[in-house]
Scaffold this active site. Structure first.
Site, PDB file in Angstrom:
ATOM      1  N   HIS A  38       0.823  -1.208   0.000  1.00  0.00           N
ATOM      2  CA  HIS A  38       0.000   0.000   0.000  1.00  0.00           C
ATOM      3  C   HIS A  38       0.861   1.264   0.000  1.00  0.00           C
ATOM      4  O   HIS A  38       0.746   2.112   0.883  1.00  0.00           O
ATOM      5  CB  HIS A  38      -0.992  -0.003   1.171  1.00  0.00           C
ATOM      6  CG  HIS A  38      -1.973  -1.144   1.108  1.00  0.00           C
ATOM      7  ND1 HIS A  38      -3.079  -1.215   1.911  1.00  0.00           N
ATOM      8  CD2 HIS A  38      -2.007  -2.262   0.339  1.00  0.00           C
ATOM      9  CE1 HIS A  38      -3.757  -2.330   1.645  1.00  0.00           C
ATOM     10  NE2 HIS A  38      -3.113  -2.981   0.693  1.00  0.00           N
ATOM     11  N   GLU A  63     -12.649   1.593  -5.962  1.00  0.00           N
ATOM     12  CA  GLU A  63     -13.354   2.865  -6.166  1.00  0.00           C
ATOM     13  C   GLU A  63     -12.742   3.709  -7.281  1.00  0.00           C
ATOM     14  O   GLU A  63     -11.533   3.702  -7.481  1.00  0.00           O
ATOM     15  CB  GLU A  63     -13.292   3.709  -4.879  1.00  0.00           C
ATOM     16  CG  GLU A  63     -13.956   3.071  -3.684  1.00  0.00           C
ATOM     17  CD  GLU A  63     -13.925   3.964  -2.447  1.00  0.00           C
ATOM     18  OE1 GLU A  63     -13.247   5.013  -2.473  1.00  0.00           O
ATOM     19  OE2 GLU A  63     -14.606   3.611  -1.466  1.00  0.00           O
ATOM     20  N   TYR A  82     -12.399  10.600   1.955  1.00  0.00           N
ATOM     21  CA  TYR A  82     -12.983   9.537   1.118  1.00  0.00           C
ATOM     22  C   TYR A  82     -13.373   8.303   1.936  1.00  0.00           C
ATOM     23  O   TYR A  82     -13.758   7.289   1.369  1.00  0.00           O
ATOM     24  CB  TYR A  82     -12.056   9.248  -0.082  1.00  0.00           C
ATOM     25  CG  TYR A  82     -12.117  10.427  -1.024  1.00  0.00           C
ATOM     26  CD1 TYR A  82     -11.420  11.593  -0.732  1.00  0.00           C
ATOM     27  CD2 TYR A  82     -12.997  10.446  -2.097  1.00  0.00           C
ATOM     28  CE1 TYR A  82     -11.569  12.726  -1.511  1.00  0.00           C
ATOM     29  CE2 TYR A  82     -13.144  11.573  -2.887  1.00  0.00           C
ATOM     30  CZ  TYR A  82     -12.428  12.707  -2.586  1.00  0.00           C
ATOM     31  OH  TYR A  82     -12.600  13.836  -3.344  1.00  0.00           O
ATOM     32  N   TYR A 132     -10.575  -9.173   3.848  1.00  0.00           N
ATOM     33  CA  TYR A 132     -10.212 -10.323   3.013  1.00  0.00           C
ATOM     34  C   TYR A 132     -10.696 -11.640   3.611  1.00  0.00           C
ATOM     35  O   TYR A 132     -10.999 -12.583   2.890  1.00  0.00           O
ATOM     36  CB  TYR A 132      -8.701 -10.384   2.821  1.00  0.00           C
ATOM     37  CG  TYR A 132      -8.162  -9.274   1.963  1.00  0.00           C
ATOM     38  CD1 TYR A 132      -8.391  -9.266   0.587  1.00  0.00           C
ATOM     39  CD2 TYR A 132      -7.416  -8.244   2.514  1.00  0.00           C
ATOM     40  CE1 TYR A 132      -7.898  -8.260  -0.208  1.00  0.00           C
ATOM     41  CE2 TYR A 132      -6.917  -7.232   1.723  1.00  0.00           C
ATOM     42  CZ  TYR A 132      -7.157  -7.236   0.359  1.00  0.00           C
ATOM     43  OH  TYR A 132      -6.657  -6.236  -0.419  1.00  0.00           O
TER      44      TYR A 132
HETATM   45 CA   LIG Z   1     -13.888   5.594  -0.221  1.00  0.00          CA
END
Ligand SMILES: [Ca+2]
Length: 409
Positions: free
Chosen positions: A188, A281, A291, A302
């Protein structure tokens, strides 16, 4: 990492991050299993048509899409290519995740990689990631690179450097930015780069596999950053007057955005980000906006557990589109080239896990419908870019990765 963080640990993450970057061992296993199944399928279905892998020099006509095009293999033999930048002289620069920057010239990769690069920490999802040219590259020759940087204690973060490209090497390489986003998990990193029409540099930084950091404004994990070209903070950034927020932050609550494009007409910033299991997204970025990750998401964890009950909450942005199950969205371009008039204004995103290119037909800022392209090639798509020739360029996320080009028929 706050002690209240739910168990989103690297050990679990390594086996359940299949929506983004599968571990090599797992991918090899699946490749073997897939090869076995394919052989079995061929025996059972002798005579049925299959789609062989494309090789360099191949040019394959496609008439199954709404717009007829040819797929041309421009280059192959790249190790997990991640980003591409087109130079004004017709060459292109392509990053390879293990840490090389390659020059693509006249349809061939030059054997010698670009010299002068920083030392990258190429573990997990890390390595040499995106490449972008300064808006005034013609005069200053500045190339920007994002990468995973070792910061001590076994931790890494997302960093950005720039250097002058002399045709073979980067000279005077300097760090533009190092994210305050250190973590042990090698995942990430976000790290897409883009310049807007006013010359501001946007950088995505993922949550580093520690989800609650995306809501913590004293940390860069899980955000989009907006900087001057030299790394200084613009005076009009949304959080410059907030004592408890880092001033580089432009948006937050972003899980891991690996696609970003500045709309060539509107100048607005668009991104796509990986959800967990489901909830990938497409987002339109507004300064200072949240967000939502992980307070709201359309995905689940997961292992099937619930991350949050909420898919919406006041003060948090909704995605323009979300994908469940995850397509593992990566890379993005807004098409405004001359070669495909029927694609004018459409968005194209790559899918890693679901192995296709998704065309998003736009109606203003809404997605009116979607088309799936190239699903039969069986490759993971990391990046999508519009070339200066108006053709669509695709990078495949493979050990023997390719640069593909879509040309009109
Ligand atoms: Ca979002």
């Amino acid at each position: 990492m706050p002690s209240s963080t739910p168990p989103d640990t690297p050990s679990r993450g390594r086996t359940r991050s299949d929506s983004e970057d599968q571990p090599e061992s797992l991918r090899r296993w699946w490749a073997l299993a897939g090869a076995g199944l394919l052989a079995l399928g061929l025996l059972l279905l002798a005579g049925c048509e299959t789609s062989p892998a494309l090789e360099a020099g191949d040019s394959v006509e496609r008439s199954d899409a709404e717009v007829d095009f040819e797929v041309v293999v421009v280059a192959e033999g790249l190790s997990h290519p991640w980003g591409i930048a087109f130079l004004p002289d017709g060459d292109a620069l392509v990053t390879e995740r293990p840490g090389r920057l390659r020059i693509l010239r006249d349809g061939s990769l030059l054997p010698e990689p670009v010299g002068g690069l920083p030392e990258v920490q190429a573990r997990g999802q890390g390595g040499l990631l995106d490449v972008e040219l300064h808006p005034e590259f013609d005069s200053n020759r500045l190339v920007y690179l994002s990468y995973s940087k070792a910061v001590g204690g076994g931790q890494t973060t997302t960093a950005v450097v720039r250097g002058e490209f002399d045709g073979q090497n980067l000279q005077g390489v300097e760090e533009v930015f190092e994210a305050r986003a250190a973590a042990s998990p090698g995942r990430h990193y976000g790290s897409r780069l883009a310049f807007d029409p006013d010359g501001y540099l946007y950088i995505t930084v993922g949550d580093r596999g520690e989800m609650h950091r995306a809501q913590d404004l004293s940390d860069h994990a899980g955000t989009t950053l907006r900087l001057h070209d030299d790394g200084r903070v613009p005076d009009d950034n949304p959080f410059v007057d907030h004592d408890d927020a880092l001033p580089e932050i432009y948006t937050y609550g972003n899980r891991n955005a690996q696609g970003m494009s500045i709309h060539p007409v509107t100048g607005r910033v668009w991104q796509n980000e990986h959800g967990p299991r489901g909830g990938d997204e497409l987002n339109l970025m507004e300064p200072g906006a949240n967000y939502g990750w992980p307070e709201i998401t359309h995905g689940i964890d997961y292992d099937g557990s619930t991350i949050t009950q909420d898919t919406a909450r006041a003060g948090m942005e909704q995605p323009v589109v979300h994908w469940t199950p995850s397509i593992a969205v990566s890379g993005m371009t807004v098409y405004t080239g001359d070669a495909f008039p029927a694609w004018e204004g459409d968005f194209f995103v790559g899918a890693l896990r679901q192995q296709h290119i998704r065309r998003l037909v736009m109606d203003g800022d809404r997605v009116s419908r979607q088309e799936t392209l190239l699903a039969d090639l069986g490759v993971r798509f990391r990046e999508v870019a519009t070339g200066p020739d108006g053709y669509l360029y695709l990078l495949t996320d493979e050990g023997d990765g390719q640069v593909l080009r879509l040309e009109p028929r």
